[in-house]
Motif scaffolding. Structure first.
Motif, PDB file in Angstrom:
ATOM      1  N   LYS A   1      -8.587  11.913  15.864  1.00  0.00           N
ATOM      2  CA  LYS A   1      -8.904  10.904  16.454  1.00  0.00           C
ATOM      3  C   LYS A   1     -10.531  10.554  16.391  1.00  0.00           C
ATOM      4  O   LYS A   1     -10.787  11.283  16.361  1.00  0.00           O
ATOM      5  N   ALA A   2     -10.915   9.434  15.881  1.00  0.00           N
ATOM      6  CA  ALA A   2     -12.038   9.519  15.774  1.00  0.00           C
ATOM      7  C   ALA A   2     -13.071   9.266  17.056  1.00  0.00           C
ATOM      8  O   ALA A   2     -12.377   9.328  18.016  1.00  0.00           O
ATOM      9  N   GLN A   3     -14.262   9.380  16.480  1.00  0.00           N
ATOM     10  CA  GLN A   3     -15.152   9.369  17.492  1.00  0.00           C
ATOM     11  C   GLN A   3     -14.914   8.670  18.616  1.00  0.00           C
ATOM     12  O   GLN A   3     -15.039   6.902  18.387  1.00  0.00           O
ATOM     13  N   GLY A   4     -14.547   8.837  20.054  1.00  0.00           N
ATOM     14  CA  GLY A   4     -14.799   7.745  21.110  1.00  0.00           C
ATOM     15  C   GLY A   4     -13.730   6.461  21.033  1.00  0.00           C
ATOM     16  O   GLY A   4     -13.128   5.840  22.104  1.00  0.00           O
ATOM     17  N   ALA A   5     -12.779   7.309  20.477  1.00  0.00           N
ATOM     18  CA  ALA A   5     -11.465   6.760  20.290  1.00  0.00           C
ATOM     19  C   ALA A   5     -10.507   7.455  21.278  1.00  0.00           C
ATOM     20  O   ALA A   5     -10.765   8.575  22.112  1.00  0.00           O
TER      21      ALA A   5
END
Length: 252
Positions: free
Chosen positions: A81-85
């Protein structure tokens, strides 16, 4: 002649004895799921909750394969998961549906750390951070798009789920991905290549169609591949790598 026969016997015993033990333990464990429709696929709680984890996360998991395959090896996948996903994306290959024209490569939102048809996964690699981890996730997506066996799947010797994850590891060596010796198919090199970097990116491997090979790397240590089975020694930290059983020694 007797000396050569003795050497062959020792080599075969080194591969077959631990494999026989693993098969026996698998057969003795009557609690394993036998029906894929009712087997557990829910979360094991290993992955951090996206709602409370703003940083980027990459997890690599391995779980015993379903039914009889679990006696010999594991299924591996990557969740990221990417940042803030708000959710994780799973990167994996599955064989079901390929004969009907479905894509073997599955990259989609899903449970990151679920049981693999009743078998609990083990976390084998974790990477966390900010923009630099986001960049790694983008490269994983790009590598998955370029995987050469999108419409092919063979349980043995490959290409299979472990072939795919090893391929992603080579494409993104920053993961330092040391796949378990029970990840049958990891030594099947795409395009019929005889040599490649090790999945961890810390060494190299030689392989003949995933049936005979050698890996020398800082992360993997020394591994000999025979008919898809891996036998070896990890030096840091010290451990034996045994067919069917996996890694025995100091935890990584």
């Amino acid at each position: 002649m007797l000396r050569k026969f003795g050497l062959v016997f020792i080599v075969l015993a080194a591969f077959l004895a631990p494999l026989g033990w693993a098969v026996g333990m698998h057969v003795a464990d009557g609690a394993k799921a036998t029906d894929w429709r009712t087997a557990r696929r829910d979360s094991t709680g290993l992955a951090p909750d996206p709602a409370t984890t703003p940083e980027a996360v990459i997890h690599v998991y391995a779980a015993r394969a379903f039914r009889w395959r679990g006696a010999f090896g594991v299924h591996t996948w990557i969740s990221a998961k990417a940042q803030g996903a708000p959710a994780y994306t799973r990167f994996e290959v599955v064989g079901w549906g390929v004969s009907r024209g479905q894509d073997a490569v599955r990259v989609a939102t899903g449970i990151p750390d679920g049981y693999w048809y009743g078998n609990a996964p083990t976390l084998i690699r974790e990477v966390r951070g900010g923009a630099e981890v986001d960049a790694l996730i983008a490269r994983l997506r790009e590598a998955a798009d370029g995987y050469p066996y999108r419409h092919e799947y063979r349980v043995w010797p490959g290409p299979n789920s472990n072939t795919f994850i090893a391929y992603l590891g080579r494409a993104v060596p920053e993961l330092s991905l040391d796949l378990p010796p029970t990840a049958i198919g990891k030594d099947y090199l795409p395009g019929g290549a005889l040599a490649a970097s090790a999945p961890s990116g810390s060494g190299f491997q030689l392989s003949l169609a995933g049936l005979l090979g050698l890996t020398l790397a800082v992360e993997e240590g020394v591994e000999v591949n025979l008919l898809g089975l891996s036998l070896g020694v990890d030096l840091s930290p010290p451990a034996l790598k045994l067919p069917g059983i996996g890694r025995l020694g100091w935890p990584e």
